[in-house]
Design a protein around this motif. Structure first.
Motif, PDB file in Angstrom:
ATOM      1  N   UNK A  38       0.571  -1.469   0.441  1.00  0.00           N
ATOM      2  CA  UNK A  38       0.184  -0.037  -0.119  1.00  0.00           C
ATOM      3  C   UNK A  38       0.432   1.256  -0.498  1.00  0.00           C
ATOM      4  N   UNK A  39       1.986   1.321   0.847  1.00  0.00           N
ATOM      5  CA  UNK A  39       3.067   2.782   1.195  1.00  0.00           C
ATOM      6  C   UNK A  39       3.669   2.623  -0.554  1.00  0.00           C
ATOM      7  N   UNK A  40       3.722   1.364  -0.946  1.00  0.00           N
ATOM      8  CA  UNK A  40       4.529   1.876  -1.922  1.00  0.00           C
ATOM      9  C   UNK A  40       4.020   2.739  -2.708  1.00  0.00           C
ATOM     10  N   UNK A  41       2.555   2.637  -2.598  1.00  0.00           N
ATOM     11  CA  UNK A  41       2.335   3.850  -3.870  1.00  0.00           C
ATOM     12  C   UNK A  41       2.906   5.201  -4.092  1.00  0.00           C
ATOM     13  N   UNK A  42       2.888   5.641  -2.560  1.00  0.00           N
ATOM     14  CA  UNK A  42       3.305   6.700  -2.287  1.00  0.00           C
ATOM     15  C   UNK A  42       5.089   6.699  -3.314  1.00  0.00           C
ATOM     16  N   UNK A  43       6.116   6.115  -3.451  1.00  0.00           N
ATOM     17  CA  UNK A  43       6.601   6.046  -4.243  1.00  0.00           C
ATOM     18  C   UNK A  43       6.284   6.091  -5.779  1.00  0.00           C
ATOM     19  N   UNK A  44       5.100   5.105  -6.038  1.00  0.00           N
ATOM     20  CA  UNK A  44       5.237   4.784  -7.816  1.00  0.00           C
ATOM     21  C   UNK A  44       4.152   6.537  -8.532  1.00  0.00           C
ATOM     22  N   UNK A  49       4.103  10.120 -12.257  1.00  0.00           N
ATOM     23  CA  UNK A  49       4.167  11.872 -12.694  1.00  0.00           C
ATOM     24  C   UNK A  49       4.800  12.264 -13.634  1.00  0.00           C
ATOM     25  N   UNK A  50       6.604  11.643 -13.859  1.00  0.00           N
ATOM     26  CA  UNK A  50       7.722  12.103 -13.949  1.00  0.00           C
ATOM     27  C   UNK A  50       7.610  11.428 -15.490  1.00  0.00           C
ATOM     28  N   UNK A  51       7.097  10.668 -15.926  1.00  0.00           N
ATOM     29  CA  UNK A  51       7.530  10.047 -16.612  1.00  0.00           C
ATOM     30  C   UNK A  51       6.598  10.202 -17.741  1.00  0.00           C
ATOM     31  N   UNK A 175      16.765   7.136  -9.898  1.00  0.00           N
ATOM     32  CA  UNK A 175      17.296   7.403 -11.218  1.00  0.00           C
ATOM     33  C   UNK A 175      17.532   8.817 -11.390  1.00  0.00           C
ATOM     34  N   UNK A 176      18.694   9.431 -12.010  1.00  0.00           N
ATOM     35  CA  UNK A 176      18.690  10.925 -12.676  1.00  0.00           C
ATOM     36  C   UNK A 176      17.210  11.552 -12.811  1.00  0.00           C
ATOM     37  N   UNK A 177      16.246  12.284 -11.930  1.00  0.00           N
ATOM     38  CA  UNK A 177      14.861  12.905 -12.980  1.00  0.00           C
ATOM     39  C   UNK A 177      15.596  13.282 -13.879  1.00  0.00           C
ATOM     40  N   UNK A 178      14.992  13.822 -14.769  1.00  0.00           N
ATOM     41  CA  UNK A 178      14.979  14.965 -15.990  1.00  0.00           C
ATOM     42  C   UNK A 178      13.832  15.525 -16.412  1.00  0.00           C
ATOM     43  N   UNK A 179      14.511  16.636 -16.120  1.00  0.00           N
ATOM     44  CA  UNK A 179      13.143  17.810 -16.423  1.00  0.00           C
ATOM     45  C   UNK A 179      12.230  18.165 -17.443  1.00  0.00           C
ATOM     46  N   UNK A 180      10.854  18.646 -16.972  1.00  0.00           N
ATOM     47  CA  UNK A 180       9.934  19.012 -17.876  1.00  0.00           C
ATOM     48  C   UNK A 180      10.765  19.630 -19.453  1.00  0.00           C
ATOM     49  N   UNK A 181      11.636  20.583 -19.595  1.00  0.00           N
ATOM     50  CA  UNK A 181      12.153  21.161 -20.618  1.00  0.00           C
ATOM     51  C   UNK A 181      13.102  20.025 -21.221  1.00  0.00           C
ATOM     52  N   UNK A 182      13.284  19.337 -21.212  1.00  0.00           N
ATOM     53  CA  UNK A 182      13.767  18.098 -21.837  1.00  0.00           C
ATOM     54  C   UNK A 182      13.325  17.590 -22.360  1.00  0.00           C
ATOM     55  N   UNK A 183      12.184  16.423 -21.519  1.00  0.00           N
ATOM     56  CA  UNK A 183      10.747  16.448 -21.909  1.00  0.00           C
ATOM     57  C   UNK A 183      10.616  16.530 -23.395  1.00  0.00           C
ATOM     58  N   UNK A 184      10.031  18.405 -23.121  1.00  0.00           N
ATOM     59  CA  UNK A 184       9.584  19.048 -24.002  1.00  0.00           C
ATOM     60  C   UNK A 184      10.476  19.080 -25.606  1.00  0.00           C
ATOM     61  N   UNK A 185      11.973  18.658 -25.128  1.00  0.00           N
ATOM     62  CA  UNK A 185      12.567  19.422 -26.296  1.00  0.00           C
ATOM     63  C   UNK A 185      13.245  17.170 -27.217  1.00  0.00           C
TER      64      UNK A 185
END
Length: 433
Positions: A38-44, A49-51, A175-185
């Motif tokens: 149940x609490x693994x949801x807080x990580x996922x 959201x980021x993916x 893993x290193x998070x990728x920012x929204x600007x980089x994703x948009x590119x």
């Protein structure tokens, strides 16, 4: 977190001969596993959201599907248990939960929609488990020590909710998070490759969980457990009222359960993102996930503190005090900054500790022959864990994440009202749940 309801009308059991240590170990592991899952949801939630570049309200569909299963599956689960028995019901729940975990593998190669379906299947299995496994806590040994066994199993449930965010942060959010600007590119093929790579981080942990649940299903099927038989429904304290819904305190208690589970789950769901806000702590997701364990760990510690305190203080007064402090802490998190806001929100977990079992016990008090029906209504109210985070997500998208915490503050305000209204109610103190 959706919690196991205190036992209100456990049917009698025919005890199996021999030691109950092995079966008790298996049942205790079940409590640990559904706390962890149940609490693994807080990580996922922040991970997905980021993916998939989701809004907050879209990300909260995870909890909507997960806790929605409690509302949809609770009644069919009860019918299933009556048909096949408690032991086979628990095995069924374990296998369904294992299937839900296994679905995370194809979901990581497909998309967000299949993830949501996997969450629903997983939660359906957990719901059946809760209906089937709870009675064994009290029948696996003498009635005189049932309270201590309940304490033990609930402690392991809380242990699961405490360690899961920390472990999940290491395995899933490292893993290193990728920012929204980089994703948009990124072009379409690059974006698809990135999403597939990041989503693959859930494959190993959830396949391991699927295997563990399948092994537990085999062990549970082979274990020699007591046979639980349904006795006559108690008529103690019965009245002429035709339904549990005729009792005002039960109806208010159901609303309080709805809002409590919703508020608790909502705070946990947003914690990683909240701690990542620059004006709060600016923590990376993997680091913030470790602090989610602090939030759930506070609830674990608080249950035992509350158990001692409530020997001397009425449940209503204890509930009112804890909810008042929770309101103050949430408001501090809303209007504060930096470490003050961060630790104020984390400390809410400590004061969440007694709320679920206290509200539950107060709500079913004096229902007599309607206790079973009242218990079912309260369990269905756990659907608050699906609705309240969804509402906060919509508010976070509209006015900002930090301000959206007014939603759980409002939830605690109603719980304060419920505690004050029944402040003079005295109940027998039971083991913390």
């Amino acid at each position: 977190m959706a919690q196991t309801a205190p036992n209100t009308a456990i049917p009698p059991a025919t005890h199996a001969t021999g030691s109950n240590t092995g079966p008790l170990v298996i049942v205790t592991i079940l409590f640990f596993m559904w706390g962890l899952l149940t609490s693994l949801n807080d990580v996922l939630i922040p991970h997905l959201k980021a993916i998939y570049t989701l809004s907050y309200v879209q990300a909260m569909l995870v909890q909507f599907c997960f806790f929605g299963a409690y509302f949809i599956v609770s009644v069919p689960a009860g019918a299933l248990i009556r048909r096949v028995g408690y032991q086979k019901g628990a095995v069924t729940g374990l296998l369904i939960a294992a299937a839900g975990c296994a679905l995370f593998y194809p979901a990581s190669k497909s998309g967000y929609g299949l993830f949501l379906f996997a969450f629903f299947v997983l939660a359906s299995g957990i719901t059946i488990l809760q209906v089937a496994a709870n009675p064994y806590v009290t029948v696996l040994g003498p009635a005189s020590t049932a309270s201590s066994r309940l304490t033990l199993t609930q402690a392991f449930n809380s242990l699961g909710t405490t360690i899961a965010p920390y472990v999940g942060g290491i395995l899933i959010l490292s893993g290193a998070a990728v920012g929204a600007d980089r994703l948009a590119a990124m072009n379409a093929s690059e974006l698809a490759a990135y999403r597939a790579h990041e989503a693959a981080s859930v494959q190993g942990p959830y396949l391991a969980l699927a295997a563990a649940l399948a092994i537990l299903a085999v062990l549970f099927a082979l274990a020699r457990l007591p046979k639980i038989e349904h006795g006559e429904e108690t008529t103690a304290a019965a009245s002429g009222k035709a339904s549990a819904l005729a009792y005002r305190h039960l109806v208010l208690g159901a609303v309080a359960i709805f809002l409590y589970v919703g508020g608790e789950v909502s705070i946990g769901s947003f914690l990683v993102n909240f701690l990542g806000e620059q004006q709060i702590a600016g923590l990376a997701p993997a680091v913030a996930a470790g602090y989610v364990s602090v939030y759930w760990g506070g609830a674990l510690v608080g249950r035992f503190i509350g158990f001692a305190v409530m020997r001397y203080v009425s449940p209503g007064k204890s509930l009112a005090f804890n909810s008042l402090v929770a309101i103050v802490l949430v408001l501090t998190g809303i209007f504060g900054k930096g470490a003050l806001a961060m630790w104020a929100i984390l400390a809410v977990g400590l004061f969440n500790s007694i709320m679920f079992p206290t509200i539950f016990s107060m709500a079913v008090h004096g229902l007599g022959r309607h206790t079973g029906q009242g218990s079912g209504i309260l369990c269905m109210a756990i659907v608050g864990g699906a609705i309240v985070p969804f509402v906060q997500g919509a508010l976070a998208d509209a006015i900002g994440l930090q301000t959206s915490f007014f939603i759980p503050a409002a939830c605690y305000a109603f719980i304060l009202y419920f505690g004050l209204k029944y402040a003079r109610l005295h109940l027998e103190v039971s083991a913390p749940a």
